[in-house]
Design a protein around this motif. Structure first.
Motif, short mmCIF file in Angstrom:
data_model
loop_
_atom_site.label_atom_id
_atom_site.label_comp_id
_atom_site.label_asym_id
_atom_site.label_seq_id
_atom_site.Cartn_x
_atom_site.Cartn_y
_atom_site.Cartn_z
N THR A 56 -0.68 1.20 0.40
CA THR A 56 0.44 1.55 -0.47
C THR A 56 1.48 0.43 -0.49
OG1 THR A 56 1.66 2.63 1.32
CG2 THR A 56 0.11 3.99 0.06
N LEU A 57 2.47 0.61 -1.34
CA LEU A 57 3.54 -0.38 -1.48
C LEU A 57 4.27 -0.62 -0.16
CD1 LEU A 57 5.22 -2.17 -3.43
CD2 LEU A 57 6.67 -0.17 -3.85
N ASP A 58 4.45 0.46 0.61
CA ASP A 58 5.14 0.34 1.90
C ASP A 58 4.16 0.19 3.06
OD1 ASP A 58 4.30 2.92 1.37
OD2 ASP A 58 6.02 3.89 2.28
N GLU A 59 2.96 -0.27 2.77
CA GLU A 59 1.97 -0.68 3.76
C GLU A 59 1.45 0.45 4.64
OE1 GLU A 59 3.17 -4.23 5.83
OE2 GLU A 59 3.59 -5.31 3.97
N ASP A 60 1.27 1.61 4.03
CA ASP A 60 0.59 2.70 4.70
C ASP A 60 -0.85 2.76 4.18
OD1 ASP A 60 0.20 4.84 6.39
OD2 ASP A 60 1.19 6.31 5.09
N ALA A 61 -1.72 3.44 4.92
CA ALA A 61 -3.11 3.63 4.50
C ALA A 61 -3.28 5.05 3.98
CB ALA A 61 -4.05 3.40 5.69
N ASP A 70 -6.22 6.35 -12.07
CA ASP A 70 -6.59 6.95 -13.35
C ASP A 70 -7.81 7.87 -13.31
OD1 ASP A 70 -5.23 4.37 -13.44
OD2 ASP A 70 -5.23 4.59 -15.61
N ARG A 71 -8.84 7.52 -12.56
CA ARG A 71 -10.11 8.26 -12.64
C ARG A 71 -9.99 9.69 -12.11
NH1 ARG A 71 -14.71 8.92 -9.12
NH2 ARG A 71 -13.73 7.57 -7.57
N LEU A 72 -9.24 9.89 -11.04
CA LEU A 72 -9.24 11.19 -10.37
C LEU A 72 -7.94 11.98 -10.51
CD1 LEU A 72 -11.08 10.24 -7.04
CD2 LEU A 72 -12.00 11.52 -8.98
N THR A 73 -6.89 11.35 -10.99
CA THR A 73 -5.61 12.04 -11.13
C THR A 73 -5.09 11.89 -12.56
OG1 THR A 73 -4.00 10.27 -10.67
CG2 THR A 73 -5.15 11.24 -8.78
N SER A 74 -4.00 12.59 -12.85
CA SER A 74 -3.36 12.47 -14.16
C SER A 74 -2.37 11.33 -14.20
CB SER A 74 -2.67 13.79 -14.52
OG SER A 74 -3.63 14.83 -14.62
N GLU A 75 -2.19 10.64 -13.08
CA GLU A 75 -1.29 9.49 -13.00
C GLU A 75 -2.04 8.22 -13.40
OE1 GLU A 75 2.01 9.58 -12.01
OE2 GLU A 75 1.92 11.77 -11.85
N THR A 76 -1.28 7.16 -13.68
CA THR A 76 -1.86 5.86 -14.00
C THR A 76 -1.27 4.81 -13.07
OG1 THR A 76 -0.18 5.41 -15.67
CG2 THR A 76 -2.22 6.47 -16.42
N GLY A 77 -1.87 3.64 -13.08
CA GLY A 77 -1.37 2.55 -12.25
C GLY A 77 -2.10 2.46 -10.93
N THR A 78 -1.67 1.54 -10.10
CA THR A 78 -2.35 1.25 -8.84
C THR A 78 -1.73 1.99 -7.66
OG1 THR A 78 -0.93 -0.65 -8.35
CG2 THR A 78 -2.91 -1.06 -9.68
N ILE A 79 -2.55 2.23 -6.67
CA ILE A 79 -2.05 2.76 -5.40
C ILE A 79 -1.04 1.79 -4.79
CG2 ILE A 79 -2.72 3.26 -3.00
CD1 ILE A 79 -3.65 5.48 -4.69
N ALA A 80 -1.32 0.50 -4.89
CA ALA A 80 -0.48 -0.52 -4.26
C ALA A 80 0.93 -0.58 -4.84
CB ALA A 80 -1.15 -1.88 -4.38
N SER A 81 1.14 0.01 -6.01
CA SER A 81 2.46 -0.02 -6.64
C SER A 81 3.31 1.20 -6.28
CB SER A 81 2.32 -0.11 -8.16
OG SER A 81 1.76 1.09 -8.69
N ARG A 82 2.76 2.12 -5.48
CA ARG A 82 3.46 3.36 -5.11
C ARG A 82 3.68 3.41 -3.61
NH1 ARG A 82 2.89 7.56 -9.04
NH2 ARG A 82 2.01 6.68 -10.95
N THR A 83 4.75 4.08 -3.19
CA THR A 83 4.97 4.30 -1.77
C THR A 83 4.02 5.37 -1.26
OG1 THR A 83 6.62 6.03 -2.08
CG2 THR A 83 7.43 3.74 -2.05
N SER A 84 3.87 5.43 0.04
CA SER A 84 2.99 6.43 0.63
C SER A 84 3.46 7.84 0.28
CB SER A 84 2.94 6.25 2.15
OG SER A 84 2.09 7.20 2.74
#
Length: 254
Positions: A56-61, A70-84
């Motif tokens: 994640t953005l704040d370096e959590d796993a 996108d494939r499994l949720t209704s959200e878009t964008g990357t995991i790396a751009s979001r906080t844990s």
């Protein structure tokens, strides 16, 4: 004719149980891959679990296969751009689960079944996710192993990991998903030319490439356990019995 593997220092639990690929998921009944419900179902059925982790953005796993939401949720964008915290609030399109962190999964399992954790990588030299996983594994009192397609990740962890370390591999890297890798790196991965740096404790090999010299020599010459992925059909299961020590499976119950 197949040969039996020689002795190995890898723990017996590593291949003692069939390994549920991303947990025992079944989208038809609302159980999504890598979800809390998939982990619970695997434990209840007596299987080991394979999971994927992303940074994640704040370096959590967090426990999620794709780089994108996108494939499994209704959200878009990357995991790396979001906080844990943000990622863990995101619900899957199916079922009632939300994405969980690796620390949440470890607490949920509490040592009840082996966990094989795959560290996802962009092959860019970034080892922050590996370091976060290692910090959690060191504090975990239960059977856990770490694997990755990226030899740089395993080489980085070699010498500091209390957990078995493994390489995920296949015979060819000509699929479009590997288009960003150099020809030299593809050759290194195909031939396991990184062996001197990674010194893996186990190999996780693509079932569609069996039999193959790499897993055969790892098993028979080095005594290295070989698990094979992803077994989805009876014929693949039969193949795995000849050429591997355990399966990573989905879509049926072995």
């Amino acid at each position: 004719m197949t040969a039996q593997p020689t002795s190995s220092s890898a723990p017996d639990w590593l291949t003692a149980r069939p390994i549920a690929h991303r947990g025992l998921h079944d989208i038809a009944v609302g159980i999504v891959e890598n979800s809390p419900s998939a982990a619970d179902a695997a434990v209840e059925a007596g299987y080991a679990i394979e999971c994927d982790v992303q940074l994640t953005l704040d370096e959590d796993a967090v426990v999620f296969h794709d780089f994108d939401l996108d494939r499994l949720t209704s959200e878009t964008g990357t995991i790396a751009s979001r906080t844990s915290k943000d990622v863990q609030s995101i619900a899957y399109r199916t079922g009632s689960d939300t994405i969980m962190s690796l620390s949440t999964l470890l607490a949920r399992l509490a040592g009840r079944t082996p966990l094989i954790c795959e560290i996802k990588s962009r092959f860019d030299g970034d080892v922050r996710l590996a370091d976060r996983v290692m910090s959690l594994v060191r504090r975990y009192n239960g059977p856990v192993a770490i694997k990755s397609f990226d030899p740089a990740v395993i080489a980085h962890l070699r010498g500091q990991s209390p957990a078995p370390l493994g390489i995920v591999a296949e015979a060819r890297y000509d699929d479009p998903e590997w288009s960003g890798l150099s020809d030299g790196l593809k050759l290194e991965l195909e031939q396991m030319l990184h062996f001197g740096e990674t010194r893996p404790d186990f190999l996780s090999y693509r079932v569609g490439d069996l039999p193959h010299a790499v897993p055969y020599l790892c098993r028979t010459a080095l005594g290295m356990p070989v698990m094979t992925w992803t077994v989805r059909r009876p014929d693949q299961h039969l193949l795995s019995r000849l050429w591997a020590d355990q399966i990573v499976f989905e879509g049926f119950r072995p």
